[in-house]
Structure formats: C-alpha cells, structure tokens
Design a protein around this motif. Structure first.
Motif, PDB file in Angstrom:
ATOM      1  N   LYS A   1       0.831  -1.203   0.000  1.00  0.00           N
ATOM      2  CA  LYS A   1       0.000   0.000   0.000  1.00  0.00           C
ATOM      3  C   LYS A   1       0.872   1.264   0.000  1.00  0.00           C
ATOM      4  CE  LYS A   1      -4.001  -2.024   2.371  1.00  0.00           C
ATOM      5  NZ  LYS A   1      -4.834  -2.010   3.623  1.00  0.00           N
ATOM      6  N   ALA A   2       1.969   1.217   0.755  1.00  0.00           N
ATOM      7  CA  ALA A   2       2.875   2.374   0.800  1.00  0.00           C
ATOM      8  C   ALA A   2       3.516   2.611  -0.561  1.00  0.00           C
ATOM      9  CB  ALA A   2       3.950   2.158   1.870  1.00  0.00           C
ATOM     10  N   HIS A   3       3.945   1.518  -1.208  1.00  0.00           N
ATOM     11  CA  HIS A   3       4.535   1.661  -2.551  1.00  0.00           C
ATOM     12  C   HIS A   3       3.517   2.227  -3.530  1.00  0.00           C
ATOM     13  CE1 HIS A   3       8.379  -0.001  -1.658  1.00  0.00           C
ATOM     14  NE2 HIS A   3       7.954  -1.222  -1.408  1.00  0.00           N
ATOM     15  N   THR A   4       2.267   1.777  -3.409  1.00  0.00           N
ATOM     16  CA  THR A   4       1.220   2.257  -4.319  1.00  0.00           C
ATOM     17  C   THR A   4       0.977   3.749  -4.130  1.00  0.00           C
ATOM     18  OG1 THR A   4       0.155   0.078  -4.250  1.00  0.00           O
ATOM     19  CG2 THR A   4      -1.171   1.910  -5.059  1.00  0.00           C
ATOM     20  N   ARG A   5       0.965   4.192  -2.867  1.00  0.00           N
ATOM     21  CA  ARG A   5       0.776   5.625  -2.608  1.00  0.00           C
ATOM     22  C   ARG A   5       1.937   6.434  -3.190  1.00  0.00           C
ATOM     23  NH1 ARG A   5      -1.096   3.666   2.302  1.00  0.00           N
ATOM     24  NH2 ARG A   5       0.957   3.900   3.236  1.00  0.00           N
ATOM     25  N   ASN A   6       3.149   5.909  -3.033  1.00  0.00           N
ATOM     26  CA  ASN A   6       4.318   6.601  -3.587  1.00  0.00           C
ATOM     27  C   ASN A   6       4.229   6.709  -5.107  1.00  0.00           C
ATOM     28  OD1 ASN A   6       5.460   6.928  -1.072  1.00  0.00           O
ATOM     29  ND2 ASN A   6       6.767   5.127  -1.210  1.00  0.00           N
ATOM     30  N   ILE A   7       3.768   5.631  -5.750  1.00  0.00           N
ATOM     31  CA  ILE A   7       3.614   5.630  -7.214  1.00  0.00           C
ATOM     32  C   ILE A   7       2.613   6.705  -7.633  1.00  0.00           C
ATOM     33  CG2 ILE A   7       2.742   4.282  -9.169  1.00  0.00           C
ATOM     34  CD1 ILE A   7       3.861   1.772  -7.690  1.00  0.00           C
ATOM     35  N   TYR A   8       1.471   6.762  -6.933  1.00  0.00           N
ATOM     36  CA  TYR A   8       0.456   7.774  -7.252  1.00  0.00           C
ATOM     37  C   TYR A   8       1.040   9.176  -7.140  1.00  0.00           C
ATOM     38  CZ  TYR A   8      -3.220   4.164  -6.830  1.00  0.00           C
ATOM     39  OH  TYR A   8      -4.013   3.069  -6.995  1.00  0.00           O
ATOM     40  N   GLY A   9       1.789   9.404  -6.039  1.00  0.00           N
ATOM     41  CA  GLY A   9       2.342  10.740  -5.814  1.00  0.00           C
ATOM     42  C   GLY A   9       3.363  11.124  -6.869  1.00  0.00           C
ATOM     43  N   LYS A  10       4.231  10.170  -7.215  1.00  0.00           N
ATOM     44  CA  LYS A  10       5.288  10.477  -8.182  1.00  0.00           C
ATOM     45  C   LYS A  10       4.744  10.684  -9.592  1.00  0.00           C
ATOM     46  CE  LYS A  10       8.963   8.133  -5.592  1.00  0.00           C
ATOM     47  NZ  LYS A  10       9.960   7.050  -5.581  1.00  0.00           N
ATOM     48  N   LEU A  11       3.668   9.965  -9.903  1.00  0.00           N
ATOM     49  CA  LEU A  11       3.068  10.105 -11.234  1.00  0.00           C
ATOM     50  C   LEU A  11       1.969  11.164 -11.273  1.00  0.00           C
ATOM     51  CD1 LEU A  11       2.814   6.341 -12.343  1.00  0.00           C
ATOM     52  CD2 LEU A  11       4.611   8.008 -12.856  1.00  0.00           C
ATOM     53  N   ASP A  12       1.648  11.719 -10.083  1.00  0.00           N
ATOM     54  CA  ASP A  12       0.592  12.743  -9.985  1.00  0.00           C
ATOM     55  C   ASP A  12      -0.743  12.202 -10.487  1.00  0.00           C
ATOM     56  OD1 ASP A  12      -0.624  15.115  -9.424  1.00  0.00           O
ATOM     57  OD2 ASP A  12       0.091  16.177 -11.205  1.00  0.00           O
ATOM     58  N   VAL A  13      -1.139  11.030  -9.960  1.00  0.00           N
ATOM     59  CA  VAL A  13      -2.417  10.403 -10.315  1.00  0.00           C
ATOM     60  C   VAL A  13      -3.143  10.025  -9.030  1.00  0.00           C
ATOM     61  CG1 VAL A  13      -1.519   9.528 -12.509  1.00  0.00           C
ATOM     62  CG2 VAL A  13      -1.369   8.093 -10.458  1.00  0.00           C
ATOM     63  N   HIS A  14      -4.373   9.519  -9.187  1.00  0.00           N
ATOM     64  CA  HIS A  14      -5.183   9.240  -8.000  1.00  0.00           C
ATOM     65  C   HIS A  14      -5.724   7.815  -7.945  1.00  0.00           C
ATOM     66  CE1 HIS A  14      -5.392  13.671  -8.512  1.00  0.00           C
ATOM     67  NE2 HIS A  14      -5.247  13.658  -7.203  1.00  0.00           N
ATOM     68  N   ASN A  15      -5.535   7.038  -8.982  1.00  0.00           N
ATOM     69  CA  ASN A  15      -6.016   5.660  -8.945  1.00  0.00           C
ATOM     70  C   ASN A  15      -5.168   4.783  -9.858  1.00  0.00           C
ATOM     71  OD1 ASN A  15      -7.090   5.847 -11.672  1.00  0.00           O
ATOM     72  ND2 ASN A  15      -8.787   7.030 -10.785  1.00  0.00           N
ATOM     73  N   ARG A  16      -5.488   3.478  -9.864  1.00  0.00           N
ATOM     74  CA  ARG A  16      -4.683   2.499 -10.604  1.00  0.00           C
ATOM     75  C   ARG A  16      -4.760   2.724 -12.113  1.00  0.00           C
ATOM     76  NH1 ARG A  16      -4.080  -3.111  -8.358  1.00  0.00           N
ATOM     77  NH2 ARG A  16      -3.539  -2.762  -6.171  1.00  0.00           N
ATOM     78  N   THR A  17      -5.946   2.977 -12.594  1.00  0.00           N
ATOM     79  CA  THR A  17      -6.107   3.164 -14.035  1.00  0.00           C
ATOM     80  C   THR A  17      -5.278   4.336 -14.533  1.00  0.00           C
ATOM     81  OG1 THR A  17      -8.356   2.277 -13.909  1.00  0.00           O
ATOM     82  CG2 THR A  17      -7.784   3.544 -15.876  1.00  0.00           C
ATOM     83  N   GLN A  18      -5.334   5.449 -13.790  1.00  0.00           N
ATOM     84  CA  GLN A  18      -4.552   6.626 -14.165  1.00  0.00           C
ATOM     85  C   GLN A  18      -3.053   6.320 -14.077  1.00  0.00           C
ATOM     86  OE1 GLN A  18      -5.833   9.701 -11.511  1.00  0.00           O
ATOM     87  NE2 GLN A  18      -7.798  10.041 -12.563  1.00  0.00           N
ATOM     88  N   ALA A  19      -2.643   5.561 -13.048  1.00  0.00           N
ATOM     89  CA  ALA A  19      -1.225   5.242 -12.876  1.00  0.00           C
ATOM     90  C   ALA A  19      -0.689   4.446 -14.059  1.00  0.00           C
ATOM     91  CB  ALA A  19      -1.020   4.469 -11.573  1.00  0.00           C
ATOM     92  N   VAL A  20      -1.457   3.435 -14.490  1.00  0.00           N
ATOM     93  CA  VAL A  20      -1.016   2.604 -15.601  1.00  0.00           C
ATOM     94  C   VAL A  20      -0.950   3.425 -16.891  1.00  0.00           C
ATOM     95  CG1 VAL A  20      -1.611   0.619 -17.045  1.00  0.00           C
ATOM     96  CG2 VAL A  20      -1.825   0.466 -14.552  1.00  0.00           C
ATOM     97  N   ALA A  21      -1.981   4.250 -17.127  1.00  0.00           N
ATOM     98  CA  ALA A  21      -1.998   5.067 -18.342  1.00  0.00           C
ATOM     99  C   ALA A  21      -0.842   6.050 -18.363  1.00  0.00           C
ATOM    100  CB  ALA A  21      -3.335   5.807 -18.442  1.00  0.00           C
ATOM    101  N   ARG A  22      -0.595   6.681 -17.223  1.00  0.00           N
ATOM    102  CA  ARG A  22       0.489   7.665 -17.139  1.00  0.00           C
ATOM    103  C   ARG A  22       1.846   6.972 -17.325  1.00  0.00           C
ATOM    104  NH1 ARG A  22       2.506  12.713 -17.377  1.00  0.00           N
ATOM    105  NH2 ARG A  22       3.684  13.401 -15.555  1.00  0.00           N
ATOM    106  N   ALA A  23       2.005   5.800 -16.731  1.00  0.00           N
ATOM    107  CA  ALA A  23       3.264   5.071 -16.834  1.00  0.00           C
ATOM    108  C   ALA A  23       3.546   4.656 -18.274  1.00  0.00           C
ATOM    109  CB  ALA A  23       3.230   3.847 -15.925  1.00  0.00           C
ATOM    110  N   ARG A  24       2.497   4.251 -18.973  1.00  0.00           N
ATOM    111  CA  ARG A  24       2.694   3.874 -20.385  1.00  0.00           C
ATOM    112  C   ARG A  24       3.057   5.097 -21.226  1.00  0.00           C
ATOM    113  NH1 ARG A  24      -2.009  -0.206 -20.034  1.00  0.00           N
ATOM    114  NH2 ARG A  24      -0.877  -2.163 -19.747  1.00  0.00           N
ATOM    115  N   ALA A  25       2.432   6.214 -20.927  1.00  0.00           N
ATOM    116  CA  ALA A  25       2.733   7.428 -21.689  1.00  0.00           C
ATOM    117  C   ALA A  25       4.182   7.866 -21.493  1.00  0.00           C
ATOM    118  CB  ALA A  25       1.774   8.544 -21.274  1.00  0.00           C
ATOM    119  N   LEU A  26       4.727   7.571 -20.287  1.00  0.00           N
ATOM    120  CA  LEU A  26       6.105   7.957 -19.983  1.00  0.00           C
ATOM    121  C   LEU A  26       7.121   6.895 -20.385  1.00  0.00           C
ATOM    122  CD1 LEU A  26       5.535   9.493 -16.426  1.00  0.00           C
ATOM    123  CD2 LEU A  26       6.100  10.745 -18.506  1.00  0.00           C
TER     124      LEU A  26
END
Length: 463
Positions: free
Chosen positions: A428-453
C-alpha cells in the motif's frame, strides 16, 4: 550527579552562615549557594525555582565575582526562554556574552550563544541562529563538552534544512564525536536521530532504522524523558518510510505526538482524521506563539487539505507556510514531503505565489534524488527518456516499478504482496508513492500515465 547530596551540603553551609556576621564575604557565599540551587533547578526545568534562586544570587553576589554572576545570568536567561519570554532571555544571554569575555568563562559564553540560536531558530530566523551557533563554536573550539555537541547538532540541522547535505553530514558527525566523549549525555541519541534522517534522504532505510533503534535503546537505558518525543517522532517517520503503518500508528497514539499522528493518518489515507488532529494543534501553537511548530503544522495541513480534495484551501495554507519559511531559507521542510508537496508547489507556481522562492524549491526537488536511485532501465527493459524524466518529480524505485507492473497485470494489493513476498502495508505504501510520483489518483490513471512515460510497455505487449 547527586543533587540531593548537593542540597545537604548547601543546607550545612547555610547553617554555618547563620551565626556569621553579614559582610561582603558572607553575602557572596549566600549568593553562591543560591546560584548552585538555580543550576540544579535548570537540570529539572523548574522555571520558578530557577528565577527565584537566580535573582537571589544576583542580589547577594559580589560585583567582582564575575564567574558566578555570569553563570547565574545564563540560568536566568534559560528560565526566561522556557517561559517564552524571548526579549528577556535575549537580554540575559547578550549580557553573558559580554561579561564572559572579562571572566574568561567560555562555557557560559557558548551556552549563551546556543541559547540565542535556539530563540532565533524557534522564530524561524535560521540565518541568525546559524550565526549565533557558529560564534559559540568558534569561542569553544572542539573541547568535549555537552553544550558544544548540542550546538554543533543544531548547526547541522540548519545546514540540512538549507539542503547543504554534505556540510550537514560533516557537522553532524562532529557533534556525535563530541557527544561520545562525554558520558551519559542525551545529545548522543539525538545526534543518531539526525544522522538517521540523512540516511532516509539517501534512501538508506536499513541504516536509518539501525541508528534510530540505537537511539531509542540509549534513551530508555538512561531514562532521558525530555528528549524521548523527538526520538519517538524519528522512529515513527522511519517506520512510515518502511511501510509499517501498524507500528507507526501504535507509537503515535501511545506518545500523543500530533504531527506524527497526522503523518500516520495521511499514510493511511484517512484525511479527515489528519485534519481533526492538525486543526486544533494549529490553534494551540499559534496561541503560544510557536512559529517553528506553526510552520510544520501549516505544511502538513496543506498536504492534508490537498488529499482531502480541498485544493483551493490547500494552496492558501501553503502560501501561508511559504511566507513563514522564505526569510529563513527553508528547503527540506518542503521537499522532504515528496511528490504531493511538489504537485502543490507547482500549483502555487502557476498562480505566481512567491514565484522566486517556489521556483527555488521546485529546483531543489528536481536535484534531490537519493544516492542509490535506480537506473532508468527498468526490469521490463523499457528505458525512460530524458523528456519523460523531466515530467517526474522523483524517479520510481526498482520496487515501485515492480509493483506498478503487477498493477498493470490487474493484480490487487494482497496478490501483489504474495507475489513479491511483501507485507500488505508495504505494498500500500509503494502504491501511494507511485500515485504521488506520477501525480495520479487511482490504478487506471497510474497505468496510463506510466505507459505514456515509457515506464510500462505498450498495451499489446501485456499478456
């Protein structure tokens, strides 16, 4: 180290003096007895006794007894500082610095310089505080006295706050070496806590945890109650970095540390509870005029409001914190809060709120990468482009990349924990860190943002 035995000797001396004819010599002895009682009360932070005995000492001591008068003036200044009467404390400390030159009392001079620095630091005037600490250390050199170690530690903290980590490390180590030369001094544990904070900055969680554990053991062994909250706060922060929310929550609740409690609630994503702790605490510190504590509360309040969805109020709170922090050149207070603070600072910059200072903070964010940051080539073999790097405040760690890949595969947190042999809270801590670093709020946004980068492979490569 035996105040009860000292008091017996003082009473015996007073009994002898009762039969003596009052003159300059006996009066000076009466004053000296009061001065010793004031110093004993300093060790216990008994403000009323310190003031009463110090004033009695200065009334009776002879004008030529500069050594004891200087020490007593310092004890009086210390009591005023504990009371929050900074003007009276400043006056007393300034007098000590003046008279200590004539008396040759270097220890009192260093103590007064440190006291002045403490006052400036509590008012967020870091430049004046550093100047005062440096003045004291120049007077004293490297002699192994507890007050020298404390002064060096406080100076190291200021260099840390200014993001001069190399100097902070150097001065912090000097403080630790001085503390080790003096038996049973609580500064030793607090030095270890400070060096642990530096290790957290470098990404060395194991090293930080080891130092904090040593500090906790030392404090318990010697029963140093006054500094225990500071050590416990560092212990909680380390646990949060390790993803141990349960342990951090237990300590925060047990020791009733508002700032630490709020940090735990934010880590648990319970923003309502965080705000419920921070808002009344803000009122308390403002009523007491504690400017240093006020800055800490405002920074966390801004983050809590942002996480609670109140972005406008969060930006306003941040603006208030920035106004307090800018004169002292605060940097780490902001960048230590990680990506959520970077996002909020970018919002402030877009609104042209203190643009020069905010720009400096954002620049510090971009250059503040842990020394053991992972390479841009991830386990998936996808290299992050320079353009993509510039869009991320802080690179994802190798473990965060692993968690992100499993999120993209559709695994939930318990499944990720099982796959990577991690505790659920750590995932859960890693997931929160991922959201913060990618500036997203949920899993779907995180995956989309990560693919774009380019952090994840294209969709057609996911099996």
């Amino acid at each position: 180290g035996d105040p009860a035995g000292a008091e017996q000797k003082l009473q015996a001396a007073e009994a002898i003096l009762q039969g003596a004819r009052p003159d300059d010599k006996t009066n000076d002895l009466v004053g000296h007895i009061a001065a010793i009682r004031a110093m004993i009360a300093v060790a216990r932070n008994e403000i009323e006794i310190i003031i009463a005995q110090s004033q009695r000492a200065l009334e009776y001591l002879g004008p030529d007894n500069l050594t004891i008068r200087t020490i007593t003036t310092w004890t009086l200044g210390y009591a005023y500082q504990l009371q929050g009467d900074h003007a009276a404390a400043r006056q007393a400390y300034t007098e000590v610095l003046s008279t200590s030159q004539a008396s040759g009392d270097i220890i009192s001079a260093l103590a007064a310089a440190t006291g002045l620095g403490n006052i400036y630091e509590s008012e967020n005037q870091l430049f004046l505080a550093a100047e005062s600490y440096q003045r004291g250390l120049r007077l004293f050199g490297d002699q192994p006295q507890p007050v020298a170690s404390e002064t060096a530690l406080r100076l190291a903290r200021i260099f840390y706050e200014w993001n001069d980590l190399d100097t902070a490390q150097e001065v912090g180590q000097q403080s630790l070496q001085l503390a080790r030369q003096v038996p049973n001094v609580d500064t030793l544990a607090v030095c270890e806590v400070f060096l642990a904070r530096l290790k957290l900055t470098q990404g060395d969680l194991d090293g930080a945890a080891t130092l904090v554990a040593e500090a906790v053991q030392f404090m318990r062994q010697h029963n140093y109650v006054d500094r225990m909250p500071e050590v416990t706060a560092a212990q909680i922060l380390t646990l949060l970095h390790q993803g141990d929310l349960t342990g951090a929550a237990h300590l925060a609740e047990k020791h009733e540390l508002p700032i630490s409690q709020a940090r735990v609630y934010l880590a648990q994503e319970d923003t309502s509870a965080a705000l419920a702790v921070l808002q009344p605490f803000r009122e308390q510190v403002e009523a007491k005029g504690l400017q240093d504590e006020r800055l800490k509360v405002l920074v966390l309040l801004a983050l809590a409001l942002q996480a609670h969805g109140k972005r406008e109020e969060a930006v306003q709170m941040l603006a208030e914190a920035l106004a307090l922090a800018e004169p002292g050149g605060f940097i780490r207070t902001f960048i230590d809060e990680g990506p959520p603070m970077a996002n909020l600072l970018r919002e402030a910059h877009a609104r042209k709120i203190m643009p020069h200072y905010v720009g400096k903070l954002l620049e510090a964010f971009s250059s503040s990468v842990p020394q053991q940051a992972p390479p841009s080539l991830t386990k998936s073999g996808i290299r992050l482009s320079e353009a993509a790097k510039s869009e991320i405040v802080e690179p994802l760690s190798e473990r965060e990349i692993e968690v992100l890949e499993l999120i993209a595969e559709g695994l939930n947190n318990p499944e990720i924990a099982s796959r990577l042999f991690l505790a659920l809270n750590t995932v859960k801590a890693h997931t929160r860190n991922i959201y913060g670093k990618l500036d997203v709020h949920n899993r779907t946004q995180a995956v989309a943002r990560a693919r774009a980068l380019g952090l994840l492979p294209p969709v057609n490569r996911i099996q």
